[in-house]
Design a protein around this motif. Structure first.
Motif, PDB file in Angstrom:
ATOM      1  N   CYS A 130      55.843  22.021   7.015  1.00  0.00           N
ATOM      2  CA  CYS A 130      55.093  23.276   7.141  1.00  0.00           C
ATOM      3  C   CYS A 130      53.760  23.367   7.437  1.00  0.00           C
ATOM      4  CB  CYS A 130      55.242  23.719   5.326  1.00  0.00           C
ATOM      5  SG  CYS A 130      54.221  25.342   5.120  1.00  0.00           S
ATOM      6  N   CYS A 189      51.275  23.931   4.364  1.00  0.00           N
ATOM      7  CA  CYS A 189      50.957  23.151   3.336  1.00  0.00           C
ATOM      8  C   CYS A 189      51.169  21.567   3.698  1.00  0.00           C
ATOM      9  CB  CYS A 189      51.760  23.501   1.928  1.00  0.00           C
ATOM     10  SG  CYS A 189      53.544  23.193   2.063  1.00  0.00           S
ATOM     11  N   CYS A 209      57.632  26.038   4.999  1.00  0.00           N
ATOM     12  CA  CYS A 209      58.485  25.680   4.042  1.00  0.00           C
ATOM     13  C   CYS A 209      58.806  26.821   3.270  1.00  0.00           C
ATOM     14  CB  CYS A 209      57.864  24.940   2.994  1.00  0.00           C
ATOM     15  SG  CYS A 209      56.405  25.741   1.808  1.00  0.00           S
ATOM     16  N   HIS A 242      56.352  29.041   1.738  1.00  0.00           N
ATOM     17  CA  HIS A 242      55.510  29.920   2.328  1.00  0.00           C
ATOM     18  C   HIS A 242      55.997  30.704   3.316  1.00  0.00           C
ATOM     19  CE1 HIS A 242      52.213  26.618   1.005  1.00  0.00           C
ATOM     20  NE2 HIS A 242      51.895  28.009   0.907  1.00  0.00           N
TER      21      HIS A 242
HETATM   22 ZN    ZN Z   1      54.432  25.275   2.934  1.00  0.00          ZN
END
Ligand code: ZN
Length: 259
Positions: free
Chosen positions: A159, A162, A199, A202
């Motif tokens: 991601c 994150c 991800c 998100h």
């Molecule tokens: Zn993420």
């Protein structure tokens, strides 16, 4: 303090549910004990305080008060007719069934797990064992799998917000998120510079406009304006700033419309 007491409306719901699940009636003592058993953990210190007159917990008196109100509304059999038994009328039973949602009878709901008794939780839907299937025709934008796969591979399915990399038995899982959406009215292009590797969490937050990305690639919480970090970049994947700007203005606009 009044704010320390469970509202009358909640006591009413507890009483209605308790009587309903006991088959429609119970003696005063039994009804109160059953309510204590089911909802005791929700009672406040104020509820449990004794009254000055007879030191009985306040919530007992307030439940009796509610019972009288329900009697006047035709939901309970009048006390003088029922000899100390609290008994739902037909209208009271209907009210109980309505409050439990469609298709529920007292017998069924009595077998439900205790956790759904809380008035703070929504009623558990019955669901269905055999969902109805319907045939639909849809028009779908054909996305280039190659573009999505290219971006995900460049980021090793990590991601960009994150740093999470979900590992599954069939390989790492990530989602390709279009910055300026492909569908109407956005008509964004399906090119790597308009795609992020995110991800699932998100991806959803980004698509709903809960996050936006500034031109210097800071990830910003839309509502507080707080920077949450910086978008991770990889060589070979240049994000076009005009798509970020589109995403920001689109969600700023829809944010204002909501208010
Ligand atoms: Zn993420």
């Amino acid at each position: 303090m009044a704010s320390d007491l469970t509202p009358q409306s909640v006591l009413r719901q507890w009483l209605l549910t308790t009587l309903g699940e006991l088959g429609g009636s119970a003696s005063t003592g039994h009804a109160l004990r059953q309510m204590e058993q089911r909802y005791g953990s929700h009672l406040t210190p104020g509820d449990r305080e004794g009254t000055e007159r007879d030191n009985e917990p306040k919530w007992h008196n307030r439940t009796r008060f509610e019972r009288k109100k329900m009697e006047r509304e035709g939901l309970l059999i009048p006390a003088r007719e029922s000899r100390g038994v609290w008994k739902l009328t037909e209208a009271g039973s209907d009210e109980y069934r309505r409050s439990r949602g469609p298709g529920t009878t007292p017998a069924q709901s009595a077998t439900r797990p205790r956790s759904v008794e809380s008035p703070m939780l929504p009623a558990q839907p019955d669901g269905t064992q055999s969902p109805t299937r319907v045939e639909v025709t849809t028009q779908r934008i054909v996305r280039s799998t190659a573009v999505a796969e290219y971006v995900k591979r460049l980021h090793d399915s990590t991601c960009q917000i994150c740093g999470t990399r979900l590992v599954t038995p069939t390989g790492a899982y990530a989602e390709a998120a279009h910055i300026q959406p492909l569908g109407r009215p956005h008509e964004g292009p399906d090119v790597p510079s308009n795609v992020l590797c995110l991800c699932p969490n998100h991806h959803v937050l980004f698509d709903l406009g809960m996050l936006h990305i500034s031109d210097d690639l800071a990830v910003i919480d839309q509502h507080s304006g707080t920077p949450l970090g910086r978008l991770t970049e990889r060589p070979g994947h240049q994000i076009e700033r005009c798509y970020l700007a589109y995403h920001r203005t689109h969600h700023l606009r829809s944010d204002k419309q909501d208010r």
